[in-house]
Write a protein that holds these residues in place. Structure first.
Motif, PDB file in Angstrom:
ATOM      1  N   CYS A 161      12.433 -44.089 -79.030  1.00 57.59           N
ATOM      2  CA  CYS A 161      13.662 -43.295 -79.014  1.00 57.59           C
ATOM      3  C   CYS A 161      14.753 -43.959 -79.849  1.00 57.59           C
ATOM      4  N   ARG A 162      14.842 -45.269 -79.759  1.00 60.48           N
ATOM      5  CA  ARG A 162      15.854 -45.983 -80.550  1.00 60.48           C
ATOM      6  C   ARG A 162      15.563 -45.851 -82.047  1.00 60.48           C
ATOM      7  N   ALA A 163      14.279 -45.906 -82.395  1.00 64.55           N
ATOM      8  CA  ALA A 163      13.927 -45.765 -83.807  1.00 64.55           C
ATOM      9  C   ALA A 163      14.315 -44.380 -84.340  1.00 64.55           C
ATOM     10  N   LEU A 164      14.185 -43.351 -83.510  1.00 64.91           N
ATOM     11  CA  LEU A 164      14.576 -42.010 -83.935  1.00 64.91           C
ATOM     12  C   LEU A 164      16.078 -41.949 -84.211  1.00 64.91           C
ATOM     13  N   VAL A 165      16.859 -42.590 -83.358  1.00 64.06           N
ATOM     14  CA  VAL A 165      18.309 -42.534 -83.510  1.00 64.06           C
ATOM     15  C   VAL A 165      18.771 -43.378 -84.691  1.00 64.06           C
ATOM     16  N   GLU A 166      18.110 -44.459 -84.952  1.00 61.48           N
ATOM     17  CA  GLU A 166      18.513 -45.354 -86.044  1.00 61.48           C
ATOM     18  C   GLU A 166      18.096 -44.822 -87.407  1.00 61.48           C
ATOM     19  N   ASP A 167      17.179 -43.879 -87.451  1.00 57.69           N
ATOM     20  CA  ASP A 167      16.703 -43.349 -88.727  1.00 57.69           C
ATOM     21  C   ASP A 167      17.563 -42.137 -89.125  1.00 57.69           C
ATOM     22  N   PRO A 168      18.363 -42.213 -90.145  1.00 54.90           N
ATOM     23  CA  PRO A 168      19.222 -41.079 -90.519  1.00 54.90           C
ATOM     24  C   PRO A 168      18.432 -39.816 -90.838  1.00 54.90           C
ATOM     25  N   ALA A 169      17.209 -39.967 -91.296  1.00 58.94           N
ATOM     26  CA  ALA A 169      16.414 -38.789 -91.657  1.00 58.94           C
ATOM     27  C   ALA A 169      15.847 -38.074 -90.437  1.00 58.94           C
ATOM     28  N   ARG A 170      15.728 -38.772 -89.308  1.00 58.43           N
ATOM     29  CA  ARG A 170      15.097 -38.158 -88.126  1.00 58.43           C
ATOM     30  C   ARG A 170      16.048 -37.952 -86.962  1.00 58.43           C
ATOM     31  N   VAL A 171      17.274 -38.461 -87.060  1.00 56.19           N
ATOM     32  CA  VAL A 171      18.188 -38.337 -85.936  1.00 56.19           C
ATOM     33  C   VAL A 171      18.574 -36.868 -85.748  1.00 56.19           C
ATOM     34  N   SER A 172      18.615 -36.443 -84.497  1.00 56.80           N
ATOM     35  CA  SER A 172      19.011 -35.082 -84.141  1.00 56.80           C
ATOM     36  C   SER A 172      19.745 -35.143 -82.805  1.00 56.80           C
ATOM     37  N   ALA A 173      20.333 -34.033 -82.417  1.00 56.32           N
ATOM     38  CA  ALA A 173      21.070 -34.008 -81.152  1.00 56.32           C
ATOM     39  C   ALA A 173      20.150 -34.311 -79.981  1.00 56.32           C
ATOM     40  N   TYR A 174      18.939 -33.746 -79.992  1.00 54.74           N
ATOM     41  CA  TYR A 174      18.018 -33.983 -78.879  1.00 54.74           C
ATOM     42  C   TYR A 174      17.440 -35.389 -78.913  1.00 54.74           C
ATOM     43  N   ALA A 175      17.318 -35.956 -80.120  1.00 52.42           N
ATOM     44  CA  ALA A 175      16.886 -37.349 -80.201  1.00 52.42           C
ATOM     45  C   ALA A 175      17.937 -38.274 -79.577  1.00 52.42           C
ATOM     46  N   VAL A 176      19.211 -37.981 -79.817  1.00 52.03           N
ATOM     47  CA  VAL A 176      20.285 -38.787 -79.235  1.00 52.03           C
ATOM     48  C   VAL A 176      20.298 -38.617 -77.718  1.00 52.03           C
ATOM     49  N   THR A 177      20.137 -37.386 -77.258  1.00 51.63           N
ATOM     50  CA  THR A 177      20.113 -37.138 -75.812  1.00 51.63           C
ATOM     51  C   THR A 177      18.932 -37.853 -75.161  1.00 51.63           C
ATOM     52  N   GLY A 178      17.782 -37.795 -75.815  1.00 50.47           N
ATOM     53  CA  GLY A 178      16.611 -38.482 -75.274  1.00 50.47           C
ATOM     54  C   GLY A 178      16.790 -39.983 -75.238  1.00 50.47           C
ATOM     55  N   PHE A 179      17.429 -40.525 -76.258  1.00 47.02           N
ATOM     56  CA  PHE A 179      17.687 -41.966 -76.260  1.00 47.02           C
ATOM     57  C   PHE A 179      18.647 -42.349 -75.137  1.00 47.02           C
ATOM     58  N   ALA A 180      19.690 -41.542 -74.921  1.00 50.47           N
ATOM     59  CA  ALA A 180      20.659 -41.844 -73.853  1.00 50.47           C
ATOM     60  C   ALA A 180      19.988 -41.825 -72.486  1.00 50.47           C
ATOM     61  N   GLU A 181      18.923 -41.042 -72.329  1.00 51.11           N
ATOM     62  CA  GLU A 181      18.243 -40.958 -71.033  1.00 51.11           C
ATOM     63  C   GLU A 181      17.494 -42.237 -70.675  1.00 51.11           C
ATOM     64  N   CYS A 182      17.183 -43.049 -71.679  1.00 56.04           N
ATOM     65  CA  CYS A 182      16.465 -44.292 -71.384  1.00 56.04           C
ATOM     66  C   CYS A 182      17.196 -45.523 -71.932  1.00 56.04           C
ATOM     67  N   ALA A 183      18.412 -45.345 -72.418  1.00 56.34           N
ATOM     68  CA  ALA A 183      19.154 -46.462 -73.016  1.00 56.34           C
ATOM     69  C   ALA A 183      19.809 -47.314 -71.945  1.00 56.34           C
ATOM     70  N   ARG A 184      20.356 -48.434 -72.385  1.00 56.14           N
ATOM     71  CA  ARG A 184      21.097 -49.351 -71.525  1.00 56.14           C
ATOM     72  C   ARG A 184      22.544 -49.411 -72.006  1.00 56.14           C
ATOM     73  N   ARG A 185      23.413 -49.974 -71.195  1.00 56.45           N
ATOM     74  CA  ARG A 185      24.820 -50.029 -71.593  1.00 56.45           C
ATOM     75  C   ARG A 185      25.005 -50.853 -72.862  1.00 56.45           C
ATOM     76  N   ALA A 186      24.096 -51.775 -73.118  1.00 53.59           N
ATOM     77  CA  ALA A 186      24.196 -52.576 -74.341  1.00 53.59           C
ATOM     78  C   ALA A 186      23.972 -51.737 -75.595  1.00 53.59           C
ATOM     79  N   ASP A 187      23.429 -50.507 -75.427  1.00 59.04           N
ATOM     80  CA  ASP A 187      23.180 -49.638 -76.578  1.00 59.04           C
ATOM     81  C   ASP A 187      24.387 -48.769 -76.912  1.00 59.04           C
ATOM     82  N   ALA A 188      25.475 -48.928 -76.178  1.00 60.81           N
ATOM     83  CA  ALA A 188      26.656 -48.099 -76.428  1.00 60.81           C
ATOM     84  C   ALA A 188      27.153 -48.194 -77.870  1.00 60.81           C
ATOM     85  N   PRO A 189      27.173 -49.390 -78.519  1.00 60.34           N
ATOM     86  CA  PRO A 189      27.635 -49.439 -79.916  1.00 60.34           C
ATOM     87  C   PRO A 189      26.844 -48.534 -80.846  1.00 60.34           C
TER      88      PRO A 189
END
Length: 502
Positions: free
Chosen positions: A307-335
């Protein structure tokens, strides 16, 4: 009552009133009811209309009126007439009078034996609607028995194909449902009436008419969630019993309904296709994303890393990719999410704001400018986040953003924060918007002002405040005199001269 149900009810009542006035029913007269709710409303209105003084004399002789008469003896006698209207016969099958009920059931059974196809197609939606009545299950059980018989009832429009002979040309099959043979059950499975479609689907599944691939295909194409679940559950049960089938799984993965796609994702495990779960981590449904993360874990992978790789890749990032990453992210991923607040796509920015809120990493100074974002989705998400810390925002700054010259979505977002702030500021904003040009804002403001009143507690406003008194004077039309008097008393504000004195 929904809009369509209300329309059908009014249609049935209008037909009954016209008939009681002596008008014709059908061509050249009032519109004949053609929907289940219309017929039920027609029956009720005719029965109620018998107690009116202006009923036309010739209306009493109509078979439709006699079938709905309050007197059970007249209803029973009307059922002896040749060719009574079958929708009203179906209603009389659930009649409270046993004699009427038995006679109507004989008539309906005869009609079903004489022309089963048209009777089933035309009456099934009405029969299912009547099944909720105390005596209404008889017709439903009868229809279910006929539809579930080993020999299917063929559609009245079905014409089988014919081979060419030297004395006649050949012809293709004529089918209205795309199935061969064209059956009534197939017709009902395509009905626009959802209870009918679900009823026919259950009968089809009980009969075991389709294989796993056809079950999966129908689950994927179905738009009604309840019907899609029936097809999907049957397909998954077949996959569990007969083993994986790649074509069936692919059909489930292409489904319109999230529950169907989630079933397809879980089916990938038994098929040994764990690697494909990564492609569903950015699905538009949270249920599918959760199943995909589970499957990645089952295959030994790390869903968080994918999920983090999807968000970090400008070519693959999407709204649902960001939402999916937030569902399994940690507070350290806020930046990482904060970095997406400047993304050129509004949906991605909105998802990043929602993700920060889920991580409890809301930054007031960072989110304040987003109330003015050109994207309505971003402004809405920012207002939801800022509503939690509304007291930390300058009141005048927020009030400026509900001015008429601001964009509509900015005004609504700012008003959401002002209402969350509450107190005199929230009331001032609501009263200002009571006369706004935007009807949606006027309606919301009126509802929120009215929500101040509770018989169990005083409004959350300061006591004996002159501004509160002035604001309440501007919204007296939203409350009765009694309620306004009670609110003023609770707030220590003198009642107006026209208000109640007790």
């Amino acid at each position: 009552m929904g809009v369509e149900t209300r329309r059908q009810t009014e249609e049935g009542r209008a037909a009954a009133e016209g008939l009681l006035r002596g008008e014709r029913l059908g061509i050249g007269g009032v519109h004949r009811p053609d929907q289940p709710v219309s017929w039920i409303a027609f029956d009720a209105e005719i029965r109620r209309g018998h107690f009116r003084w202006d009923v036309a004399p010739r209306a009493a002789d109509r078979i439709e009126v006699r079938l709905c008469h309050p007197d059970g003896r007249i209803r029973e006698a009307a059922l002896l007439a040749p060719k009574p209207p079958l929708p009203l016969v179906a209603i009389r099958c659930a009649d409270w009078a046993p004699a009427v009920r038995e006679r109507a059931r004989q008539v309906l059974a005869g009609a079903l034996a004489a022309d089963p196809a048209r009777t089933l197609i035309h009456l099934t939606p009405l029969v299912l609607g009547l099944a909720r009545r105390e005596q209404g299950r008889w017709a439903r059980d009868l229809f279910e028995k006929v539809l579930g018989a080993e020999d299917p009832v063929l559609s009245p429009w079905w014409r089988p194909a014919r081979d060419a002979r030297w004395w006649r040309p050949g012809r293709d099959a004529r089918t209205m449902t795309g199935e061969q043979p064209d059956t009534v059950l197939g017709w009902l499975r395509r009905s626009g009436d959802l209870p009918t479609r679900r009823f026919a689907t259950r009968i089809t599944l009980d009969a075991g008419l389709f294989g796993v691939r056809e079950l999966a295909r129908r689950a994927g194409e179905e738009r009604d969630p309840a019907t899609a679940r029936l097809w999907a559950d049957a397909a998954l049960a077949a996959l569990a019993g007969d083993g994986p089938d790649d074509e069936a799984i692919d059909a489930l993965l292409r489904g319109h309904i999230p529950m169907v796609r989630a079933g397809g994702v879980t089916a990938l495990r038994r098929a040994g296709r764990h690697a494909e779960a990564v492609g569903h981590l950015a699905d538009r449904s949270g249920l599918v994303r959760a199943c995909a993360r589970w499957l990645v874990k089952q295959g030994g992978g790390d869903p968080y890393a994918h999920c983090r790789a999807l968000v970090e890749d400008p070519a693959r990032v999407s709204a649902y990719a960001v939402t999916g990453f937030a569902e399994c992210a940690r507070r350290a991923d806020a930046p990482l999410l904060r970095g997406l607040l400047d993304h050129p796509t509004g949906a991605v920015r909105a998802a990043a704001v929602a993700g920060l809120r889920a991580l409890e990493a809301t930054d007031v100074d960072l989110l304040r400018p987003l109330l003015d974002d050109p994207s309505a989705a971003v402004a809405r998400e920012a207002s939801v986040s800022l509503a939690e810390v509304a007291a930390r925002l300058p009141a005048e700054w927020l009030l400026e953003r509900i001015a008429p010259d601001r964009p509509a979505h900015t005004r609504r977002a700012a008003y959401r924060v002002l209402h969350a702030r509450g107190g005199v500021i929230g009331l001032r904003a609501s009263v200002e918007l009571l006369t706004d040009a935007d009807p949606a804002l006027r309606r919301i403001a009126a509802q929120r002002v009215q929500s101040l009143w509770s018989p169990y507690r005083p409004p959350a406003l300061p006591l004996r405040d002159p501004e509160v008194e002035a604001l309440l004077d501007r919204c007296t039309g939203l409350f009765s005199e009694y309620v306004m008097g009670r609110m003023r008393s609770q707030l220590g504000i003198p009642r107006t001269a026209s208000g109640p004195t007790g």
